[in-house]
Design a protein around this motif. Structure first.
Motif, PDB file in Angstrom:
ATOM      1  N   GLY A 170     -89.838 -32.164   5.759  1.00 17.22           N
ATOM      2  CA  GLY A 170     -90.005 -31.519   4.467  1.00 17.22           C
ATOM      3  C   GLY A 170     -90.966 -32.227   3.540  1.00 17.22           C
ATOM      4  N   GLN A 186     -92.108 -23.209  -9.474  1.00 16.67           N
ATOM      5  CA  GLN A 186     -90.974 -22.899  -8.602  1.00 16.67           C
ATOM      6  C   GLN A 186     -91.464 -22.061  -7.434  1.00 16.67           C
ATOM      7  OE1 GLN A 186     -87.666 -21.261 -10.808  1.00 16.67           O
ATOM      8  NE2 GLN A 186     -87.958 -22.668 -12.516  1.00 16.67           N
ATOM      9  N   TRP A 187     -90.765 -22.190  -6.285  1.00 11.47           N
ATOM     10  CA  TRP A 187     -91.197 -21.537  -5.047  1.00 11.47           C
ATOM     11  C   TRP A 187     -89.985 -20.979  -4.314  1.00 11.47           C
ATOM     12  CZ3 TRP A 187     -96.530 -22.794  -3.774  1.00 11.47           C
ATOM     13  CH2 TRP A 187     -97.079 -23.782  -4.589  1.00 11.47           C
ATOM     14  N   HIS A 188     -90.169 -19.827  -3.649  1.00 13.16           N
ATOM     15  CA  HIS A 188     -89.188 -19.417  -2.647  1.00 13.16           C
ATOM     16  C   HIS A 188     -89.218 -20.464  -1.533  1.00 13.16           C
ATOM     17  CE1 HIS A 188     -90.145 -15.189  -4.178  1.00 13.16           C
ATOM     18  NE2 HIS A 188     -88.855 -15.326  -4.390  1.00 13.16           N
ATOM     19  N   PRO A 189     -88.073 -20.793  -0.938  1.00 10.09           N
ATOM     20  CA  PRO A 189     -88.099 -21.772   0.154  1.00 10.09           C
ATOM     21  C   PRO A 189     -89.060 -21.379   1.274  1.00 10.09           C
ATOM     22  CG  PRO A 189     -85.853 -21.427  -0.580  1.00 10.09           C
ATOM     23  CD  PRO A 189     -86.701 -20.411  -1.312  1.00 10.09           C
ATOM     24  N   HIS A 190     -89.119 -20.071   1.629  1.00 10.11           N
ATOM     25  CA  HIS A 190     -89.993 -19.651   2.720  1.00 10.11           C
ATOM     26  C   HIS A 190     -91.459 -19.583   2.303  1.00 10.11           C
ATOM     27  CE1 HIS A 190     -88.789 -15.939   0.602  1.00 10.11           C
ATOM     28  NE2 HIS A 190     -90.017 -15.519   0.878  1.00 10.11           N
ATOM     29  N   CYS A 238     -92.413 -16.969  -8.183  1.00 13.07           N
ATOM     30  CA  CYS A 238     -92.814 -17.912  -7.149  1.00 13.07           C
ATOM     31  C   CYS A 238     -94.298 -18.241  -7.321  1.00 13.07           C
ATOM     32  CB  CYS A 238     -92.557 -17.304  -5.772  1.00 13.07           C
ATOM     33  SG  CYS A 238     -93.148 -18.313  -4.385  1.00 13.07           S
ATOM     34  N   PHE A 290     -92.830 -22.055   0.421  1.00 12.61           N
ATOM     35  CA  PHE A 290     -93.302 -23.415   0.155  1.00 12.61           C
ATOM     36  C   PHE A 290     -94.029 -23.921   1.398  1.00 12.61           C
ATOM     37  CE2 PHE A 290     -92.667 -28.056  -0.466  1.00 12.61           C
ATOM     38  CZ  PHE A 290     -93.394 -28.160  -1.628  1.00 12.61           C
ATOM     39  N   ALA A 321     -95.672 -24.597   7.314  1.00 10.42           N
ATOM     40  CA  ALA A 321     -94.515 -25.129   6.606  1.00 10.42           C
ATOM     41  C   ALA A 321     -94.600 -26.645   6.564  1.00 10.42           C
ATOM     42  CB  ALA A 321     -93.225 -24.694   7.306  1.00 10.42           C
ATOM     43  N   ASN A 344     -82.134 -19.106  -4.168  1.00 10.00           N
ATOM     44  CA  ASN A 344     -82.538 -20.500  -4.060  1.00 10.00           C
ATOM     45  C   ASN A 344     -84.037 -20.655  -4.300  1.00 10.00           C
ATOM     46  OD1 ASN A 344     -79.912 -21.177  -3.376  1.00 10.00           O
ATOM     47  ND2 ASN A 344     -80.271 -20.882  -1.194  1.00 10.00           N
ATOM     48  N   TYR A 345     -84.418 -21.807  -4.792  1.00  4.34           N
ATOM     49  CA  TYR A 345     -85.833 -22.071  -5.007  1.00  4.34           C
ATOM     50  C   TYR A 345     -86.105 -23.561  -4.845  1.00  4.34           C
ATOM     51  CZ  TYR A 345     -84.376 -23.567  -9.692  1.00  4.34           C
ATOM     52  OH  TYR A 345     -83.762 -24.199 -10.737  1.00  4.34           O
ATOM     53  N   ILE A 346     -87.362 -23.882  -4.666  1.00  2.00           N
ATOM     54  CA  ILE A 346     -87.817 -25.267  -4.582  1.00  2.00           C
ATOM     55  C   ILE A 346     -88.688 -25.533  -5.792  1.00  2.00           C
ATOM     56  CG2 ILE A 346     -89.250 -26.896  -3.266  1.00  2.00           C
ATOM     57  CD1 ILE A 346     -88.384 -25.448  -0.734  1.00  2.00           C
TER      58      ILE A 346
END
Length: 269
Positions: free
Chosen positions: A176, A157-161, A139, A163, A171, A149-151
């Motif tokens: 988004g 790349q990032w963990h959703p939490h 991340c 980002f 957030a 999951n990732y963004i």
């Protein structure tokens, strides 16, 4: 000895019937014998086919209808450990090879894998923790492995939490949406602050037309005279004490300033 005994007994008229022929020498067996592999043997002739050691009452193994002592059988025919190359009696089968259980270990931390989940990389086994630490994508925010999951808004790349705005940890807002600056995410306010595009009048982002004056940027409607609040245009104002004034207000401000200085001088005298 048994042959001599049989001969002596025969001379004395005592019959000593043969118990069969030895599978090794083909001669009759009188007295003690070994029965194995559906055949009979003189005890001294029932030997390991490889080292010729008498097997007697020892454990033996059969291969192609031949007897082998335990050591030779495993050295010759048992699968070999992929780590130490020695014969395996109790084994683990993995990665198309066989291993002693104590030798099937994580290639990084050397922890025994046993019946645990493991991952393969370049035909080497790894425990789950080491595999993710070594090879899983990290991340861009917390540097920890991404397992689910990732963004991926850009190259990273990032963990959703994780980002979130890189400045405020807030957030993403507005469904988004985010703003990218040098590969990092920013909320709208901090993005414009980073780029120097916040209005010096209201402190909010400038997304359209703007006026640049006094090394700052303004919404056109917020670039106003500090005295009369009349909207100014670039090139039609005077600057005093880092504040913009219209032409009329600037003359008034100068007069007021002259009067203040005059009064201050009189007070001193």
């Amino acid at each position: 000895m048994l042959g001599s005994l049989s001969s002596d007994l025969s001379k004395q008229g005592v019959r000593t019937p043969a118990k069969g022929n030895c599978a090794a020498c083909g001669k009759p067996i009188v007295g003690q014998m070994v029965t194995a592999l559906a055949r009979t043997w003189h005890p001294e002739h029932f030997t390991c086919d490889h080292c010729k050691q008498e097997l007697g009452n020892k454990n033996f193994f059969e291969r192609d209808n031949k007897p082998y002592c335990e050591e030779d059988y495993h050295n010759l025919f048992s699968p070999k450990c992929a780590y130490c190359s020695k014969p395996i009696l109790d084994m683990v089968t993995a990665l198309a090879r066989t291993w002693h259980p104590e030798h099937f270990t994580c290639d990084h931390c050397k922890q025994e894998l046993g019946n645990k989940n493991f991952f393969e990389r370049d035909n080497k086994p790894y425990c789950e923790e080491d595999y993710h630490n070594l090879f899983s994508p990290k991340c861009a925010y917390c540097s920890k492995p991404i397992l689910d999951n990732y963004i991926m808004p850009s190259r990273a790349q990032w963990h959703p939490h994780c980002f979130v705005c890189i400045v405020s940890d807030a957030a993403s807002q507005n469904g988004g949406s985010f703003f990218d600056h040098e590969g990092m995410p920013y909320c709208e306010t901090h993005y414009h602050a980073k780029r120097g595009s916040l209005c010096a009048g209201c402190g909010k982002p400038i997304t359209g037309r703007c006026i640049t004056a006094m090394y700052r940027k303004f919404h056109p409607e917020h670039f106003v005279c500090a005295f009369c609040l009349k909207q100014l245009n670039k090139g039609t104002f005077k600057e005093q004490n880092d504040k913009p004034y219209c032409t009329v207000a600037s003359r008034s401000c100068l007069a007021d300033a002259w009067q203040r200085r005059r009064r201050e001088r009189l007070d001193v005298w």
